[in-house]
Design an enzyme around this catalytic site. Structure first.
Site, PDB file in Angstrom:
ATOM      1  N   ASP A   1      -1.232  10.341  -6.368  1.00 44.01           N
ATOM      2  CA  ASP A   1       0.333  10.247  -6.553  1.00 44.01           C
ATOM      3  C   ASP A   1       0.512   8.735  -6.210  1.00 44.01           C
ATOM      4  O   ASP A   1       1.825   8.119  -6.553  1.00 44.01           O
ATOM      5  CB  ASP A   1       1.001  11.002  -5.613  1.00 44.01           C
ATOM      6  CG  ASP A   1       0.976  10.954  -4.240  1.00 44.01           C
ATOM      7  OD1 ASP A   1       0.035   9.807  -3.833  1.00 44.01           O
ATOM      8  OD2 ASP A   1       1.247  11.821  -3.343  1.00 44.01           O
ATOM      9  N   GLY A   2      -0.360   7.718  -5.866  1.00 47.45           N
ATOM     10  CA  GLY A   2      -0.173   6.691  -5.539  1.00 47.45           C
ATOM     11  C   GLY A   2       0.672   6.175  -4.235  1.00 47.45           C
ATOM     12  O   GLY A   2       1.023   5.006  -4.089  1.00 47.45           O
TER      13      GLY A   2
ATOM     14  N   LYS B   1       0.841  -1.304   0.063  1.00 53.54           N
ATOM     15  CA  LYS B   1       0.023  -0.120  -0.085  1.00 53.54           C
ATOM     16  C   LYS B   1       0.845   1.282   0.133  1.00 53.54           C
ATOM     17  O   LYS B   1       1.752   1.403   0.888  1.00 53.54           O
ATOM     18  CB  LYS B   1      -0.735   0.262   1.341  1.00 53.54           C
ATOM     19  CG  LYS B   1      -1.772   1.061   1.380  1.00 53.54           C
ATOM     20  CD  LYS B   1      -2.834   0.841   2.392  1.00 53.54           C
ATOM     21  CE  LYS B   1      -3.952   2.008   2.505  1.00 53.54           C
ATOM     22  NZ  LYS B   1      -4.820   1.757   3.841  1.00 53.54           N
TER      23      LYS B   1
ATOM     24  N   ASP C   1     -16.715   0.017  -0.468  1.00 51.17           N
ATOM     25  CA  ASP C   1     -15.170  -0.187  -0.718  1.00 51.17           C
ATOM     26  C   ASP C   1     -14.520  -0.645   0.318  1.00 51.17           C
ATOM     27  O   ASP C   1     -13.459  -1.529   0.139  1.00 51.17           O
ATOM     28  CB  ASP C   1     -14.650   0.614  -1.891  1.00 51.17           C
ATOM     29  CG  ASP C   1     -14.569   2.153  -1.111  1.00 51.17           C
ATOM     30  OD1 ASP C   1     -15.714   2.538  -0.965  1.00 51.17           O
ATOM     31  OD2 ASP C   1     -13.256   2.631  -1.109  1.00 51.17           O
ATOM     32  N   ASN C   2     -15.129  -0.347   1.344  1.00 55.35           N
ATOM     33  CA  ASN C   2     -14.043  -0.786   2.602  1.00 55.35           C
ATOM     34  C   ASN C   2     -15.010  -1.924   3.528  1.00 55.35           C
ATOM     35  O   ASN C   2     -14.634  -1.862   4.758  1.00 55.35           O
ATOM     36  CB  ASN C   2     -13.893   0.385   3.625  1.00 55.35           C
ATOM     37  CG  ASN C   2     -12.953   1.589   2.854  1.00 55.35           C
ATOM     38  OD1 ASN C   2     -12.270   1.207   2.235  1.00 55.35           O
ATOM     39  ND2 ASN C   2     -13.230   2.932   3.125  1.00 55.35           N
TER      40      ASN C   2
END
Length: 493
Positions: A128-129, A116, A255-256
């Protein structure tokens, strides 16, 4: 420019999810970083994964930073959608997380290893990832605390500093988290295909989820309905456990919401100090959608979104499918209540069951709320009171003094008198249900601020404490002073 690195150690990766059709993921390699160094490593988890000597292996640091990969890695970013605070986004996906592969642990369980903060993917949506050191260490710390308290959770194998700054409100040191999960399947994974009217994609994902997490359901007459029931059961149990330890997830978007029933995503999470069912910490939850007391309702809402995706697989007749799915969703409050009440009985020292137990538990919460009593310390103080002993004046475990609380305590003692356990046995059992140490928000923030400036000692000390939640450690049991209270937490993106 990244530094030269040693080849990554060989890991026994398997790749069942990467073997699904191409539309389920993007094949993408991590983006190298300039100067990786260890921040934290989870030796116990490495042992569970059969990787006990990993940290000492040449190239391990480079691998967990994303600078070098084993030859058999198949790095991917997973596709998924999701409702974020009630608003549907048809494509989210892993915008800064890259799955390296799957490992079979020493218990025979399949687990993902994901990086991650490993760099941008096609799902980054302009981001920015990357990840900052604070959120990475927060997830490491809180997930280890949850694991120690017996709450199902993803876990952190390692935290690695990158040597590169990331820009948030200001430049901050970057880091990568190596995260381990039973899987990274989410409600949003199903929504991604359902939103595209990709019925085959939903079917493939349903079959995969059953094979991976609920293999006993494969023979069911209606496996999709059985999957919905199984996920609902796990979510009911999980959220009840959150409530038992005062955990506020903060961002319960679809999504969590993990199909496995694990806690995933420790962004704006926090723990209660004073009890307040309306408590919100997340800076982006302005309406209180995911307040402490709303978490069961939020889980039910998320499950309804999963049900919508599965309807065509549940029954070919739309009305019949809706009726069957609705029955599962409508049963969720009772599922949750059963788990919550069972846990509250343990917290209160009740080994038997009486009809008035739920009212007794609710009355305690009301008495605590009325005087803004500390959630963790009250329950730990009850362990002492269960032995007919009282904390000294000013002691951390001194119970609140108020007419409402005094009346409740007499009511509780009358209930305990009908129990068969001895006071000592009861108190010992209660101490395994009521943590003494949680990751208190002010202590977490102080540790993360120190780590950002290069001092890891407060983080390491707090981590050691929260890994032993049942042990009384006065330095980490203190409720915050008014000037130490943390009112807002942030997701870190």
């Amino acid at each position: 420019m990244s530094q030269p690195t040693t080849a990554a150690p060989a890991l026994p990766f398997e790749h069942t999810y990467a073997g699904l059709p191409a539309r389920f993921h993007q094949r993408v390699a991590p983006t190298p970083v300039s100067a990786p160094r260890w921040l934290a490593f989870n030796d116990a988890l490495a042992g569970e994964l059969g990787l006990g000597s990993l940290r000492e292996s040449p190239g391990a640091l480079a691998m967990l930073a994303g600078n070098a990969l084993p030859d058999n890695a198949q790095p991917i970013a997973m596709a998924y959608a999701g409702h974020q605070f009630g608003h549907f986004v048809p494509q989210l996906g892993d915008g800064r997380a890259i799955l390296l592969g799957e490992l079979i642990d020493t218990h025979g369980q399949r687990r993902d290893l994901q990086l991650k903060g490993a760099g941008p993917t096609r799902f980054s949506r302009g981001g920015d990832g990357r990840a900052a050191i604070g959120p990475v260490l927060r997830e490491f710390l809180v997930s280890e605390a949850m694991h120690a308290m017996g709450v199902p959770t993803t876990r952190a194998l390692a935290a690695v500093a990158t040597g590169d700054p990331v820009m948030r409100e200001r430049p901050v040191p970057g880091a990568v988290l190596a995260r381990v999960a039973a899987s990274h399947l989410r409600v949003g994974s199903f929504q991604y295909f359902a939103a595209q009217e990709d019925a085959d994609g939903v079917r493939v994902l349903t079959d995969y989820a059953i094979a991976r997490h609920f293999p006993a359901l494969a023979g069911e007459a209606k496996p999709a309905l059985a999957l919905l029931q199984a996920v609902a059961e796990r979510q009911a149990a999980l959220v009840a456990q959150w409530m038992h330890v005062g955990f506020v997830h903060g961002v319960m978007n679809t999504d969590n919401c993990a199909i496995s029933g694990e806690t995933i995503d420790y962004g704006p999470c926090a723990f209660l100090d004073e009890y307040d069912p309306g408590k919100v910490f997340s800076s982006i939850d302005r309406g209180g959608r995911y307040a402490f007391g709303n978490q069961a309702a939020a889980a039910r809402w998320n499950l309804a979104r999963l049900a919508e995706c599965l309807l065509p697989l549940i029954d070919s007749e739309p009305e019949a499918a809706l009726a069957q799915a609705s029955a599962v969703i409508n049963a969720f409050p009772d599922r949750f209540r059963a788990h919550w009440l069972a846990g509250m009985r343990r917290k209160l020292g009740l080994s038997g069951e009486e009809d008035g137990d739920e009212a007794l538990a609710q009355a305690l919460l009301e008495a605590m709320h009325a005087v803004a009593a500390d959630y963790t310390l009250v329950f730990r103080g009850l362990c002492l009171a269960a032995e007919d002993r009282e904390a000294a004046t000013g002691d951390l475990l001194a119970l609140p003094k108020s007419p409402g609380f005094d009346a409740w305590r007499q009511r509780w003692r009358d209930r305990l008198a009908r129990e068969a356990q001895s006071p000592r046995a009861r108190a010992d059992a209660m101490r395994q249900a009521n943590p003494a140490v949680i990751p208190r928000n002010h202590q977490v923030e102080a540790a993360l601020v120190a780590a950002e400036s290069g001092d890891l000692a407060p983080f390491e000390s707090l981590l050691a404490a929260v890994r032993q939640p049942w042990h009384e450690h006065p330095d980490y049991m203190q409720a915050p002073r008014p000037d130490q209270r943390v009112a807002r937490t942030f997701c870190g993106t």
